[in-house]
Design a protein around this motif. Structure first.
Motif, PDB file in Angstrom:
ATOM      1  N   LEU A  96      31.973  14.065  23.489  1.00 18.16           N
ATOM      2  CA  LEU A  96      33.314  14.329  24.021  1.00 18.16           C
ATOM      3  C   LEU A  96      33.352  14.127  25.527  1.00 18.16           C
ATOM      4  CD1 LEU A  96      34.283  17.446  21.878  1.00 18.16           C
ATOM      5  CD2 LEU A  96      34.954  15.069  21.543  1.00 18.16           C
ATOM      6  N   LYS A  97      32.262  14.489  26.179  1.00 19.90           N
ATOM      7  CA  LYS A  97      32.192  14.346  27.635  1.00 19.90           C
ATOM      8  C   LYS A  97      32.318  12.866  28.014  1.00 19.90           C
ATOM      9  CE  LYS A  97      29.734  16.119  31.522  1.00 19.90           C
ATOM     10  NZ  LYS A  97      28.417  16.313  32.061  1.00 19.90           N
ATOM     11  N   LYS A  98      31.602  12.048  27.242  1.00 16.76           N
ATOM     12  CA  LYS A  98      31.616  10.602  27.514  1.00 16.76           C
ATOM     13  C   LYS A  98      33.050  10.060  27.494  1.00 16.76           C
ATOM     14  CE  LYS A  98      29.868   6.319  25.602  1.00 16.76           C
ATOM     15  NZ  LYS A  98      29.439   5.725  24.368  1.00 16.76           N
ATOM     16  N   TYR A  99      33.883  10.612  26.613  1.00 12.67           N
ATOM     17  CA  TYR A  99      35.250  10.101  26.480  1.00 12.67           C
ATOM     18  C   TYR A  99      36.299  11.009  27.136  1.00 12.67           C
ATOM     19  CZ  TYR A  99      33.325   6.689  23.270  1.00 12.67           C
ATOM     20  OH  TYR A  99      32.610   5.655  22.737  1.00 12.67           O
ATOM     21  N   GLY A 100      35.824  12.014  27.921  1.00 15.16           N
ATOM     22  CA  GLY A 100      36.767  12.903  28.620  1.00 15.16           C
ATOM     23  C   GLY A 100      37.600  13.736  27.672  1.00 15.16           C
ATOM     24  N   GLN A 101      36.998  14.199  26.553  1.00 15.82           N
ATOM     25  CA  GLN A 101      37.770  14.917  25.529  1.00 15.82           C
ATOM     26  C   GLN A 101      37.202  16.312  25.258  1.00 15.82           C
ATOM     27  OE1 GLN A 101      40.524  13.516  24.405  1.00 15.82           O
ATOM     28  NE2 GLN A 101      40.184  11.443  25.175  1.00 15.82           N
ATOM     29  N   GLU A 102      36.586  16.945  26.278  1.00 11.26           N
ATOM     30  CA  GLU A 102      35.909  18.236  26.053  1.00 11.26           C
ATOM     31  C   GLU A 102      36.861  19.336  25.567  1.00 11.26           C
ATOM     32  OE1 GLU A 102      35.475  16.308  28.877  1.00 11.26           O
ATOM     33  OE2 GLU A 102      33.657  16.957  29.931  1.00 11.26           O
ATOM     34  N   HIS A 103      38.175  19.161  25.838  1.00 14.99           N
ATOM     35  CA  HIS A 103      39.147  20.190  25.432  1.00 14.99           C
ATOM     36  C   HIS A 103      39.129  20.444  23.931  1.00 14.99           C
ATOM     37  CE1 HIS A 103      41.180  16.366  24.789  1.00 14.99           C
ATOM     38  NE2 HIS A 103      41.952  16.995  23.925  1.00 14.99           N
ATOM     39  N   ILE A 104      38.605  19.479  23.172  1.00 11.10           N
ATOM     40  CA  ILE A 104      38.575  19.627  21.706  1.00 11.10           C
ATOM     41  C   ILE A 104      37.749  20.846  21.297  1.00 11.10           C
ATOM     42  CG2 ILE A 104      37.583  18.521  19.623  1.00 11.10           C
ATOM     43  CD1 ILE A 104      38.632  15.857  20.678  1.00 11.10           C
ATOM     44  N   LEU A 105      36.793  21.213  22.152  1.00  5.36           N
ATOM     45  CA  LEU A 105      35.937  22.366  21.812  1.00  5.36           C
ATOM     46  C   LEU A 105      36.432  23.663  22.468  1.00  5.36           C
ATOM     47  CD1 LEU A 105      32.440  20.619  22.053  1.00  5.36           C
ATOM     48  CD2 LEU A 105      33.520  21.496  19.973  1.00  5.36           C
ATOM     49  N   ALA A 106      37.616  23.642  23.051  1.00  8.13           N
ATOM     50  CA  ALA A 106      38.093  24.790  23.828  1.00  8.13           C
ATOM     51  C   ALA A 106      38.150  26.084  23.002  1.00  8.13           C
ATOM     52  CB  ALA A 106      39.469  24.473  24.420  1.00  8.13           C
ATOM     53  N   TYR A 107      38.441  25.974  21.716  1.00  8.25           N
ATOM     54  CA  TYR A 107      38.598  27.186  20.891  1.00  8.25           C
ATOM     55  C   TYR A 107      37.377  27.461  20.027  1.00  8.25           C
ATOM     56  CZ  TYR A 107      43.464  26.411  22.211  1.00  8.25           C
ATOM     57  OH  TYR A 107      44.619  26.210  22.925  1.00  8.25           O
ATOM     58  N   TYR A 108      36.309  26.708  20.276  1.00  5.52           N
ATOM     59  CA  TYR A 108      35.131  26.784  19.397  1.00  5.52           C
ATOM     60  C   TYR A 108      34.658  28.222  19.183  1.00  5.52           C
ATOM     61  CZ  TYR A 108      30.752  25.252  17.271  1.00  5.52           C
ATOM     62  OH  TYR A 108      29.707  25.038  16.402  1.00  5.52           O
ATOM     63  N   ASP A 109      34.641  29.012  20.265  1.00  7.23           N
ATOM     64  CA  ASP A 109      34.131  30.384  20.161  1.00  7.23           C
ATOM     65  C   ASP A 109      34.976  31.248  19.222  1.00  7.23           C
ATOM     66  OD1 ASP A 109      32.145  29.728  21.813  1.00  7.23           O
ATOM     67  OD2 ASP A 109      33.068  30.554  23.645  1.00  7.23           O
ATOM     68  N   GLU A 110      36.246  30.911  19.081  1.00  5.73           N
ATOM     69  CA  GLU A 110      37.134  31.715  18.233  1.00  5.73           C
ATOM     70  C   GLU A 110      37.039  31.352  16.757  1.00  5.73           C
ATOM     71  OE1 GLU A 110      41.260  31.442  19.391  1.00  5.73           O
ATOM     72  OE2 GLU A 110      40.703  31.249  21.501  1.00  5.73           O
ATOM     73  N   LEU A 111      36.360  30.239  16.446  1.00  3.88           N
ATOM     74  CA  LEU A 111      36.373  29.740  15.055  1.00  3.88           C
ATOM     75  C   LEU A 111      35.329  30.432  14.191  1.00  3.88           C
ATOM     76  CD1 LEU A 111      36.580  25.877  15.781  1.00  3.88           C
ATOM     77  CD2 LEU A 111      38.460  27.493  15.468  1.00  3.88           C
ATOM     78  N   ASN A 112      35.584  30.506  12.890  1.00  2.00           N
ATOM     79  CA  ASN A 112      34.557  31.025  11.981  1.00  2.00           C
ATOM     80  C   ASN A 112      33.575  29.900  11.627  1.00  2.00           C
ATOM     81  OD1 ASN A 112      35.540  29.508   9.792  1.00  2.00           O
ATOM     82  ND2 ASN A 112      36.983  31.122   9.212  1.00  2.00           N
ATOM     83  N   GLU A 113      32.547  30.247  10.870  1.00  2.00           N
ATOM     84  CA  GLU A 113      31.489  29.277  10.542  1.00  2.00           C
ATOM     85  C   GLU A 113      32.045  27.979   9.949  1.00  2.00           C
ATOM     86  OE1 GLU A 113      27.830  29.190  10.586  1.00  2.00           O
ATOM     87  OE2 GLU A 113      28.606  30.399  12.262  1.00  2.00           O
ATOM     88  N   ASN A 114      32.915  28.153   8.942  1.00  2.00           N
ATOM     89  CA  ASN A 114      33.449  26.969   8.242  1.00  2.00           C
ATOM     90  C   ASN A 114      34.269  26.087   9.165  1.00  2.00           C
ATOM     91  OD1 ASN A 114      32.342  27.694   5.888  1.00  2.00           O
ATOM     92  ND2 ASN A 114      34.202  28.612   5.012  1.00  2.00           N
ATOM     93  N   GLU A 115      35.096  26.747   9.965  1.00  2.00           N
ATOM     94  CA  GLU A 115      35.943  25.974  10.883  1.00  2.00           C
ATOM     95  C   GLU A 115      35.089  25.230  11.914  1.00  2.00           C
ATOM     96  OE1 GLU A 115      39.919  28.856  10.894  1.00  2.00           O
ATOM     97  OE2 GLU A 115      38.231  29.287  12.232  1.00  2.00           O
ATOM     98  N   ARG A 116      34.022  25.883  12.373  1.00  3.80           N
ATOM     99  CA  ARG A 116      33.136  25.210  13.337  1.00  3.80           C
ATOM    100  C   ARG A 116      32.510  23.975  12.703  1.00  3.80           C
ATOM    101  NH1 ARG A 116      29.829  30.037  16.474  1.00  3.80           N
ATOM    102  NH2 ARG A 116      31.650  30.802  17.595  1.00  3.80           N
ATOM    103  N   ALA A 117      32.033  24.155  11.464  1.00  2.74           N
ATOM    104  CA  ALA A 117      31.405  23.029  10.759  1.00  2.74           C
ATOM    105  C   ALA A 117      32.416  21.903  10.571  1.00  2.74           C
ATOM    106  CB  ALA A 117      30.878  23.497   9.410  1.00  2.74           C
ATOM    107  N   GLU A 118      33.637  22.279  10.223  1.00  3.05           N
ATOM    108  CA  GLU A 118      34.709  21.298   9.993  1.00  3.05           C
ATOM    109  C   GLU A 118      34.972  20.486  11.270  1.00  3.05           C
ATOM    110  OE1 GLU A 118      38.002  19.295   8.543  1.00  3.05           O
ATOM    111  OE2 GLU A 118      36.377  20.281   7.466  1.00  3.05           O
ATOM    112  N   LEU A 119      35.066  21.202  12.387  1.00  6.40           N
ATOM    113  CA  LEU A 119      35.365  20.532  13.649  1.00  6.40           C
ATOM    114  C   LEU A 119      34.213  19.599  14.065  1.00  6.40           C
ATOM    115  CD1 LEU A 119      37.281  20.102  15.989  1.00  6.40           C
ATOM    116  CD2 LEU A 119      36.358  22.132  17.092  1.00  6.40           C
TER     117      LEU A 119
END
Ligand code: UTP
Length: 410
Positions: A11-34
């Motif tokens: 994501l850093k390479k493409y300037g898209q780090e915001h995609i992980l902005a909510y990662y800490d709030e996600l449950n296991e399945n949602e993290r895996a999905e993302l």
């Protein structure tokens, strides 16, 4: 699956780090999905955001290309019909329905083919197409194998609808579905939209990937086993679409061309339609927005528009040529669209205006990868009734009028 750190690096390479902005709030399945979405997404299409500005200058030298005209076709109808129907009877012709689009302009929340264009009775867009194909089955006595391209977003609805409607009377053993690939959607600043805290906004990657998606779905074996040599590719949204038209097929075969395209005469120089022409001596389609004023208005000695023949998304390709060009890189078009997204407060927004770009490859770019392409002129009022918009030009209303003109009961 990739790790969080690996995803972050991509994501850093493409300037898209915001995609992980909510990662800490996600449950296991949602993290895996993302993480799996990040792994599966082709971020390299984003590079086209800057390249697109120069795309025009990359085009070659355009020249007009004449067509087999309606008059020529009338004179040779029997000859063309017999060559084409023979190819169909020998099982050498298949059709591919491109139905993976999202039909955003129509504003219908189901697959476009499920739209009921009937007035006093039900008549679905898919039904119109299947009725047209059925005419060929009746006149040649042979079923034409039909491959239907859907996307992740509309696959189940489409397949269920065909089942529910009993394939509109078609022999279902001749119908196969396959799913096209997806690409990320971005805002006007090139940042990928999120649909939720764990979902990247992705959409079908255009109709140009149809053959590679057929191959990925394992259907090339089926095509070869059946001895199919020609594929007629067509769009879902032209309700007067003549599919596997024996005369068209016969004309292309007799001409020795590697491919063919149905075309209509432009109604005016300004008509917003791609025109089949030559580019550096090879067949090519120049989009209306790429044409200069001079090209648009250029006339031949007999006073006709030189760039006269507009494409209607009905092409005939040879399977062996498609196999040869499969590795060729297709240009990626950056297209402005309305993209539903999650806003900063976590709310889901369905925009009313275009709010970003999608990345698409287009089937029309396959024409330039052919050594030759026969432009085959058809009567617009008999074969071209596109349903693009809810109202106005190329709308439900204009298509209904044309259906009625052609004796189809609504
Ligand atoms: P359009 O260019 O009209 O796109 O598709 P669309 O997505 O259907 O409609 P809008 O622009 O959002 O309103 C032309 C043809 O290509 C197919 C469509 O289903 C239609 O038959 N298509 C388009 C695909 O199969 N996949 C795509 O990714 C895009």
């Amino acid at each position: 699956m990739i790790t969080f750190d690996a995803a972050k690096d991509i994501l850093k390479k493409y300037g898209q780090e915001h995609i992980l902005a909510y990662y800490d709030e996600l449950n296991e399945n949602e993290r895996a999905e993302l993480l799996s979405q990040i792994e599966m997404t082709d971020f390299s299409v984003l590079e086209n955001l800057s390249e697109e500005k120069n795309a025009l200058s990359k085009r070659g030298k355009f020249e007009p290309l004449g067509a087999v005209t309606i008059e020529d076709i009338a004179e040779n109808r029997e000859k063309y019909y017999s060559a084409g129907s023979e190819a169909i009877k020998e099982g050498k012709v298949a059709a591919v329905l491109l139905a993976g689009g999202q039909g955003t302009r129509l504003g219908f929340d189901k697959p476009k083919g499920m739209f009921n264009i009937g007035v006093s009775k039900e008549l679905y867009i898919f039904e119109c197409l299947m009725n047209n194909l059925m005419k060929i089955v009746k006149s040649t006595g042979s079923y034409v194998p039909l491959y239907i391209m859907t996307s992740e977003k509309n696959h189940h609805d489409t397949v269920n609808f065909f089942e529910e409607k009993n394939y509109f009377g078609y022999d279902s053993s001749y119908i196969k579905f396959f799913i096209q690939d997806m690409a990320p959607s971005v805002d006007f600043n090139g940042k990928i939209y999120m649909e939720s805290k764990s979902d990247i906004s992705i959409s079908p990657n255009g109709n140009g990937g149809w053959f590679s998606s057929i191959v990925r779905a394992g259907l090339l074996n089926d095509i070869k086993k059946k001895g199919i040599e020609w594929i007629n590719v067509f769009a879902v949204d032209n309700v007067l679409q003549q599919i596997a038209d024996p005369c068209f097929i016969g004309a292309v075969i007799n001409s020795g061309s590697q491919s063919g395209s149905k075309v209509v005469s432009k109604v005016s120089p300004e008509e917003r339609v791609g025109v089949l022409c030559l580019e550096d001596g090879k067949p090519s389609i120049v989009e209306y927005y790429e044409m200069t004023e001079e090209m648009r208005t250029l006339v031949t000695e007999n006073g006709q528009l030189a760039y006269k023949y507009g494409v209607i998304l009905n092409y005939l390709f040879r399977v062996d040529r498609l196999e040869d060009i499969i590795a060729e890189k297709m240009p990626v078009h950056v297209v402005e669209k309305k993209i539903p997204y999650m806003d900063n407060n976590g709310g889901f927004v369905i925009p009313e205006k275009n709010n970003g770009y999608k990345f698409e490859t287009l089937v029309l770019d396959m024409v330039h990868l052919q050594e030759s392409c026969l432009p085959y002129e058809v009567e617009r009022s008999k074969e071209f009734a596109p349903v693009k918009n809810a109202e106005g030009v190329d709308s439900v209303e204009s298509a209904r009028k044309l259906l009625i003109q052609n004796g189809i009961e609504l």
